[in-house]
Design a protein around this motif. Structure first.
Motif, PDB file in Angstrom:
ATOM      1  N   ASN A  23     -13.293 -48.062  57.032  1.00  0.00           N
ATOM      2  CA  ASN A  23     -12.164 -47.738  56.174  1.00  0.00           C
ATOM      3  C   ASN A  23     -12.616 -47.210  54.812  1.00  0.00           C
ATOM      4  O   ASN A  23     -11.999 -47.476  53.799  1.00  0.00           O
ATOM      5  CB  ASN A  23     -11.269 -48.962  56.004  1.00  0.00           C
ATOM      6  N   ASP A  24     -13.710 -46.485  54.781  1.00  0.00           N
ATOM      7  CA  ASP A  24     -14.195 -45.922  53.527  1.00  0.00           C
ATOM      8  C   ASP A  24     -14.030 -44.410  53.542  1.00  0.00           C
ATOM      9  O   ASP A  24     -13.867 -43.802  54.587  1.00  0.00           O
ATOM     10  CB  ASP A  24     -15.652 -46.303  53.270  1.00  0.00           C
ATOM     11  N   THR A  25     -14.046 -43.810  52.372  1.00  0.00           N
ATOM     12  CA  THR A  25     -13.884 -42.362  52.286  1.00  0.00           C
ATOM     13  C   THR A  25     -15.227 -41.678  52.497  1.00  0.00           C
ATOM     14  O   THR A  25     -16.284 -42.283  52.357  1.00  0.00           O
ATOM     15  CB  THR A  25     -13.311 -41.945  50.915  1.00  0.00           C
ATOM     16  N   VAL A  26     -15.165 -40.419  52.811  1.00  0.00           N
ATOM     17  CA  VAL A  26     -16.370 -39.621  52.988  1.00  0.00           C
ATOM     18  C   VAL A  26     -16.806 -39.142  51.607  1.00  0.00           C
ATOM     19  O   VAL A  26     -15.982 -38.698  50.806  1.00  0.00           O
ATOM     20  CB  VAL A  26     -16.089 -38.427  53.922  1.00  0.00           C
ATOM     21  N   SER A  27     -18.097 -39.234  51.290  1.00  0.00           N
ATOM     22  CA  SER A  27     -18.583 -38.879  49.956  1.00  0.00           C
ATOM     23  C   SER A  27     -18.354 -37.399  49.649  1.00  0.00           C
ATOM     24  O   SER A  27     -18.313 -36.559  50.550  1.00  0.00           O
ATOM     25  CB  SER A  27     -20.069 -39.211  49.825  1.00  0.00           C
ATOM     26  N   GLU A  28     -18.202 -37.098  48.366  1.00  0.00           N
ATOM     27  CA  GLU A  28     -17.969 -35.716  47.922  1.00  0.00           C
ATOM     28  C   GLU A  28     -19.099 -34.788  48.360  1.00  0.00           C
ATOM     29  O   GLU A  28     -18.858 -33.649  48.770  1.00  0.00           O
ATOM     30  CB  GLU A  28     -17.819 -35.673  46.401  1.00  0.00           C
ATOM     31  N   ASP A  29     -20.339 -35.249  48.261  1.00  0.00           N
ATOM     32  CA  ASP A  29     -21.488 -34.424  48.651  1.00  0.00           C
ATOM     33  C   ASP A  29     -21.433 -34.066  50.132  1.00  0.00           C
ATOM     34  O   ASP A  29     -21.681 -32.928  50.519  1.00  0.00           O
ATOM     35  CB  ASP A  29     -22.812 -35.136  48.363  1.00  0.00           C
ATOM     36  N   LEU A  30     -21.102 -35.051  50.953  1.00  0.00           N
ATOM     37  CA  LEU A  30     -21.022 -34.809  52.386  1.00  0.00           C
ATOM     38  C   LEU A  30     -19.849 -33.887  52.711  1.00  0.00           C
ATOM     39  O   LEU A  30     -19.979 -32.983  53.539  1.00  0.00           O
ATOM     40  CB  LEU A  30     -20.896 -36.127  53.147  1.00  0.00           C
TER      41      LEU A  30
END
Length: 79
Positions: A23-30
Motif C-alpha cells: 500500500n505504498d506509492t511508487v517513488s518519483e524517480d521510478l
C-alpha cells in the motif's frame, strides 16, 4: 501460498496480507524512469499525472485493483 525457485533459492509467497504490504506509492524517480521508457507497455502503466493527481498518487494496490478490474471486464466481454 506458492513457491518460486530462482537464483536466490526457493521463495515462498502468500496472498494473505498482500494488499496491506503493498500500500505504498511508487517513488518519483521510478515513475520518471517508467514514463520515459521506450517500451510502450511499460510506459503506459503509469501515464504522467497532472495537477491534483500528483498529490494523490496511485499506490501499488490501487494500480493492481484497477488492472484486475480491467481484466475482469475483458474476461466478461468474451465468450
Amino acid at each position: 501460498q506458492s513457491c518460486i525457485r530462482h537464483y536466490a533459492g526457493e521463495v515462498m509467497y502468500t496472498a494473505e496480507g498482500w494488499l496491506d504490504r503493498n500500500n505504498d506509492t511508487v517513488s518519483e524517480d521510478l515513475l520518471d524512469l517508467i514514463q520515459k521508457s521506450g517500451n510502450e507497455l511499460l510506459s503506459s502503466l503509469f501515464p504522467p499525472a497532472s495537477g491534483d493527481a500528483k498529490a494523490k498518487r496511485d499506490t501499488v494496490v490501487t494500480k493492481f485493483k484497477t488492472s484486475l478490474a480491467q481484466l475482469m471486464d475483458t474476461i466478461s466481454q468474451t465468450s
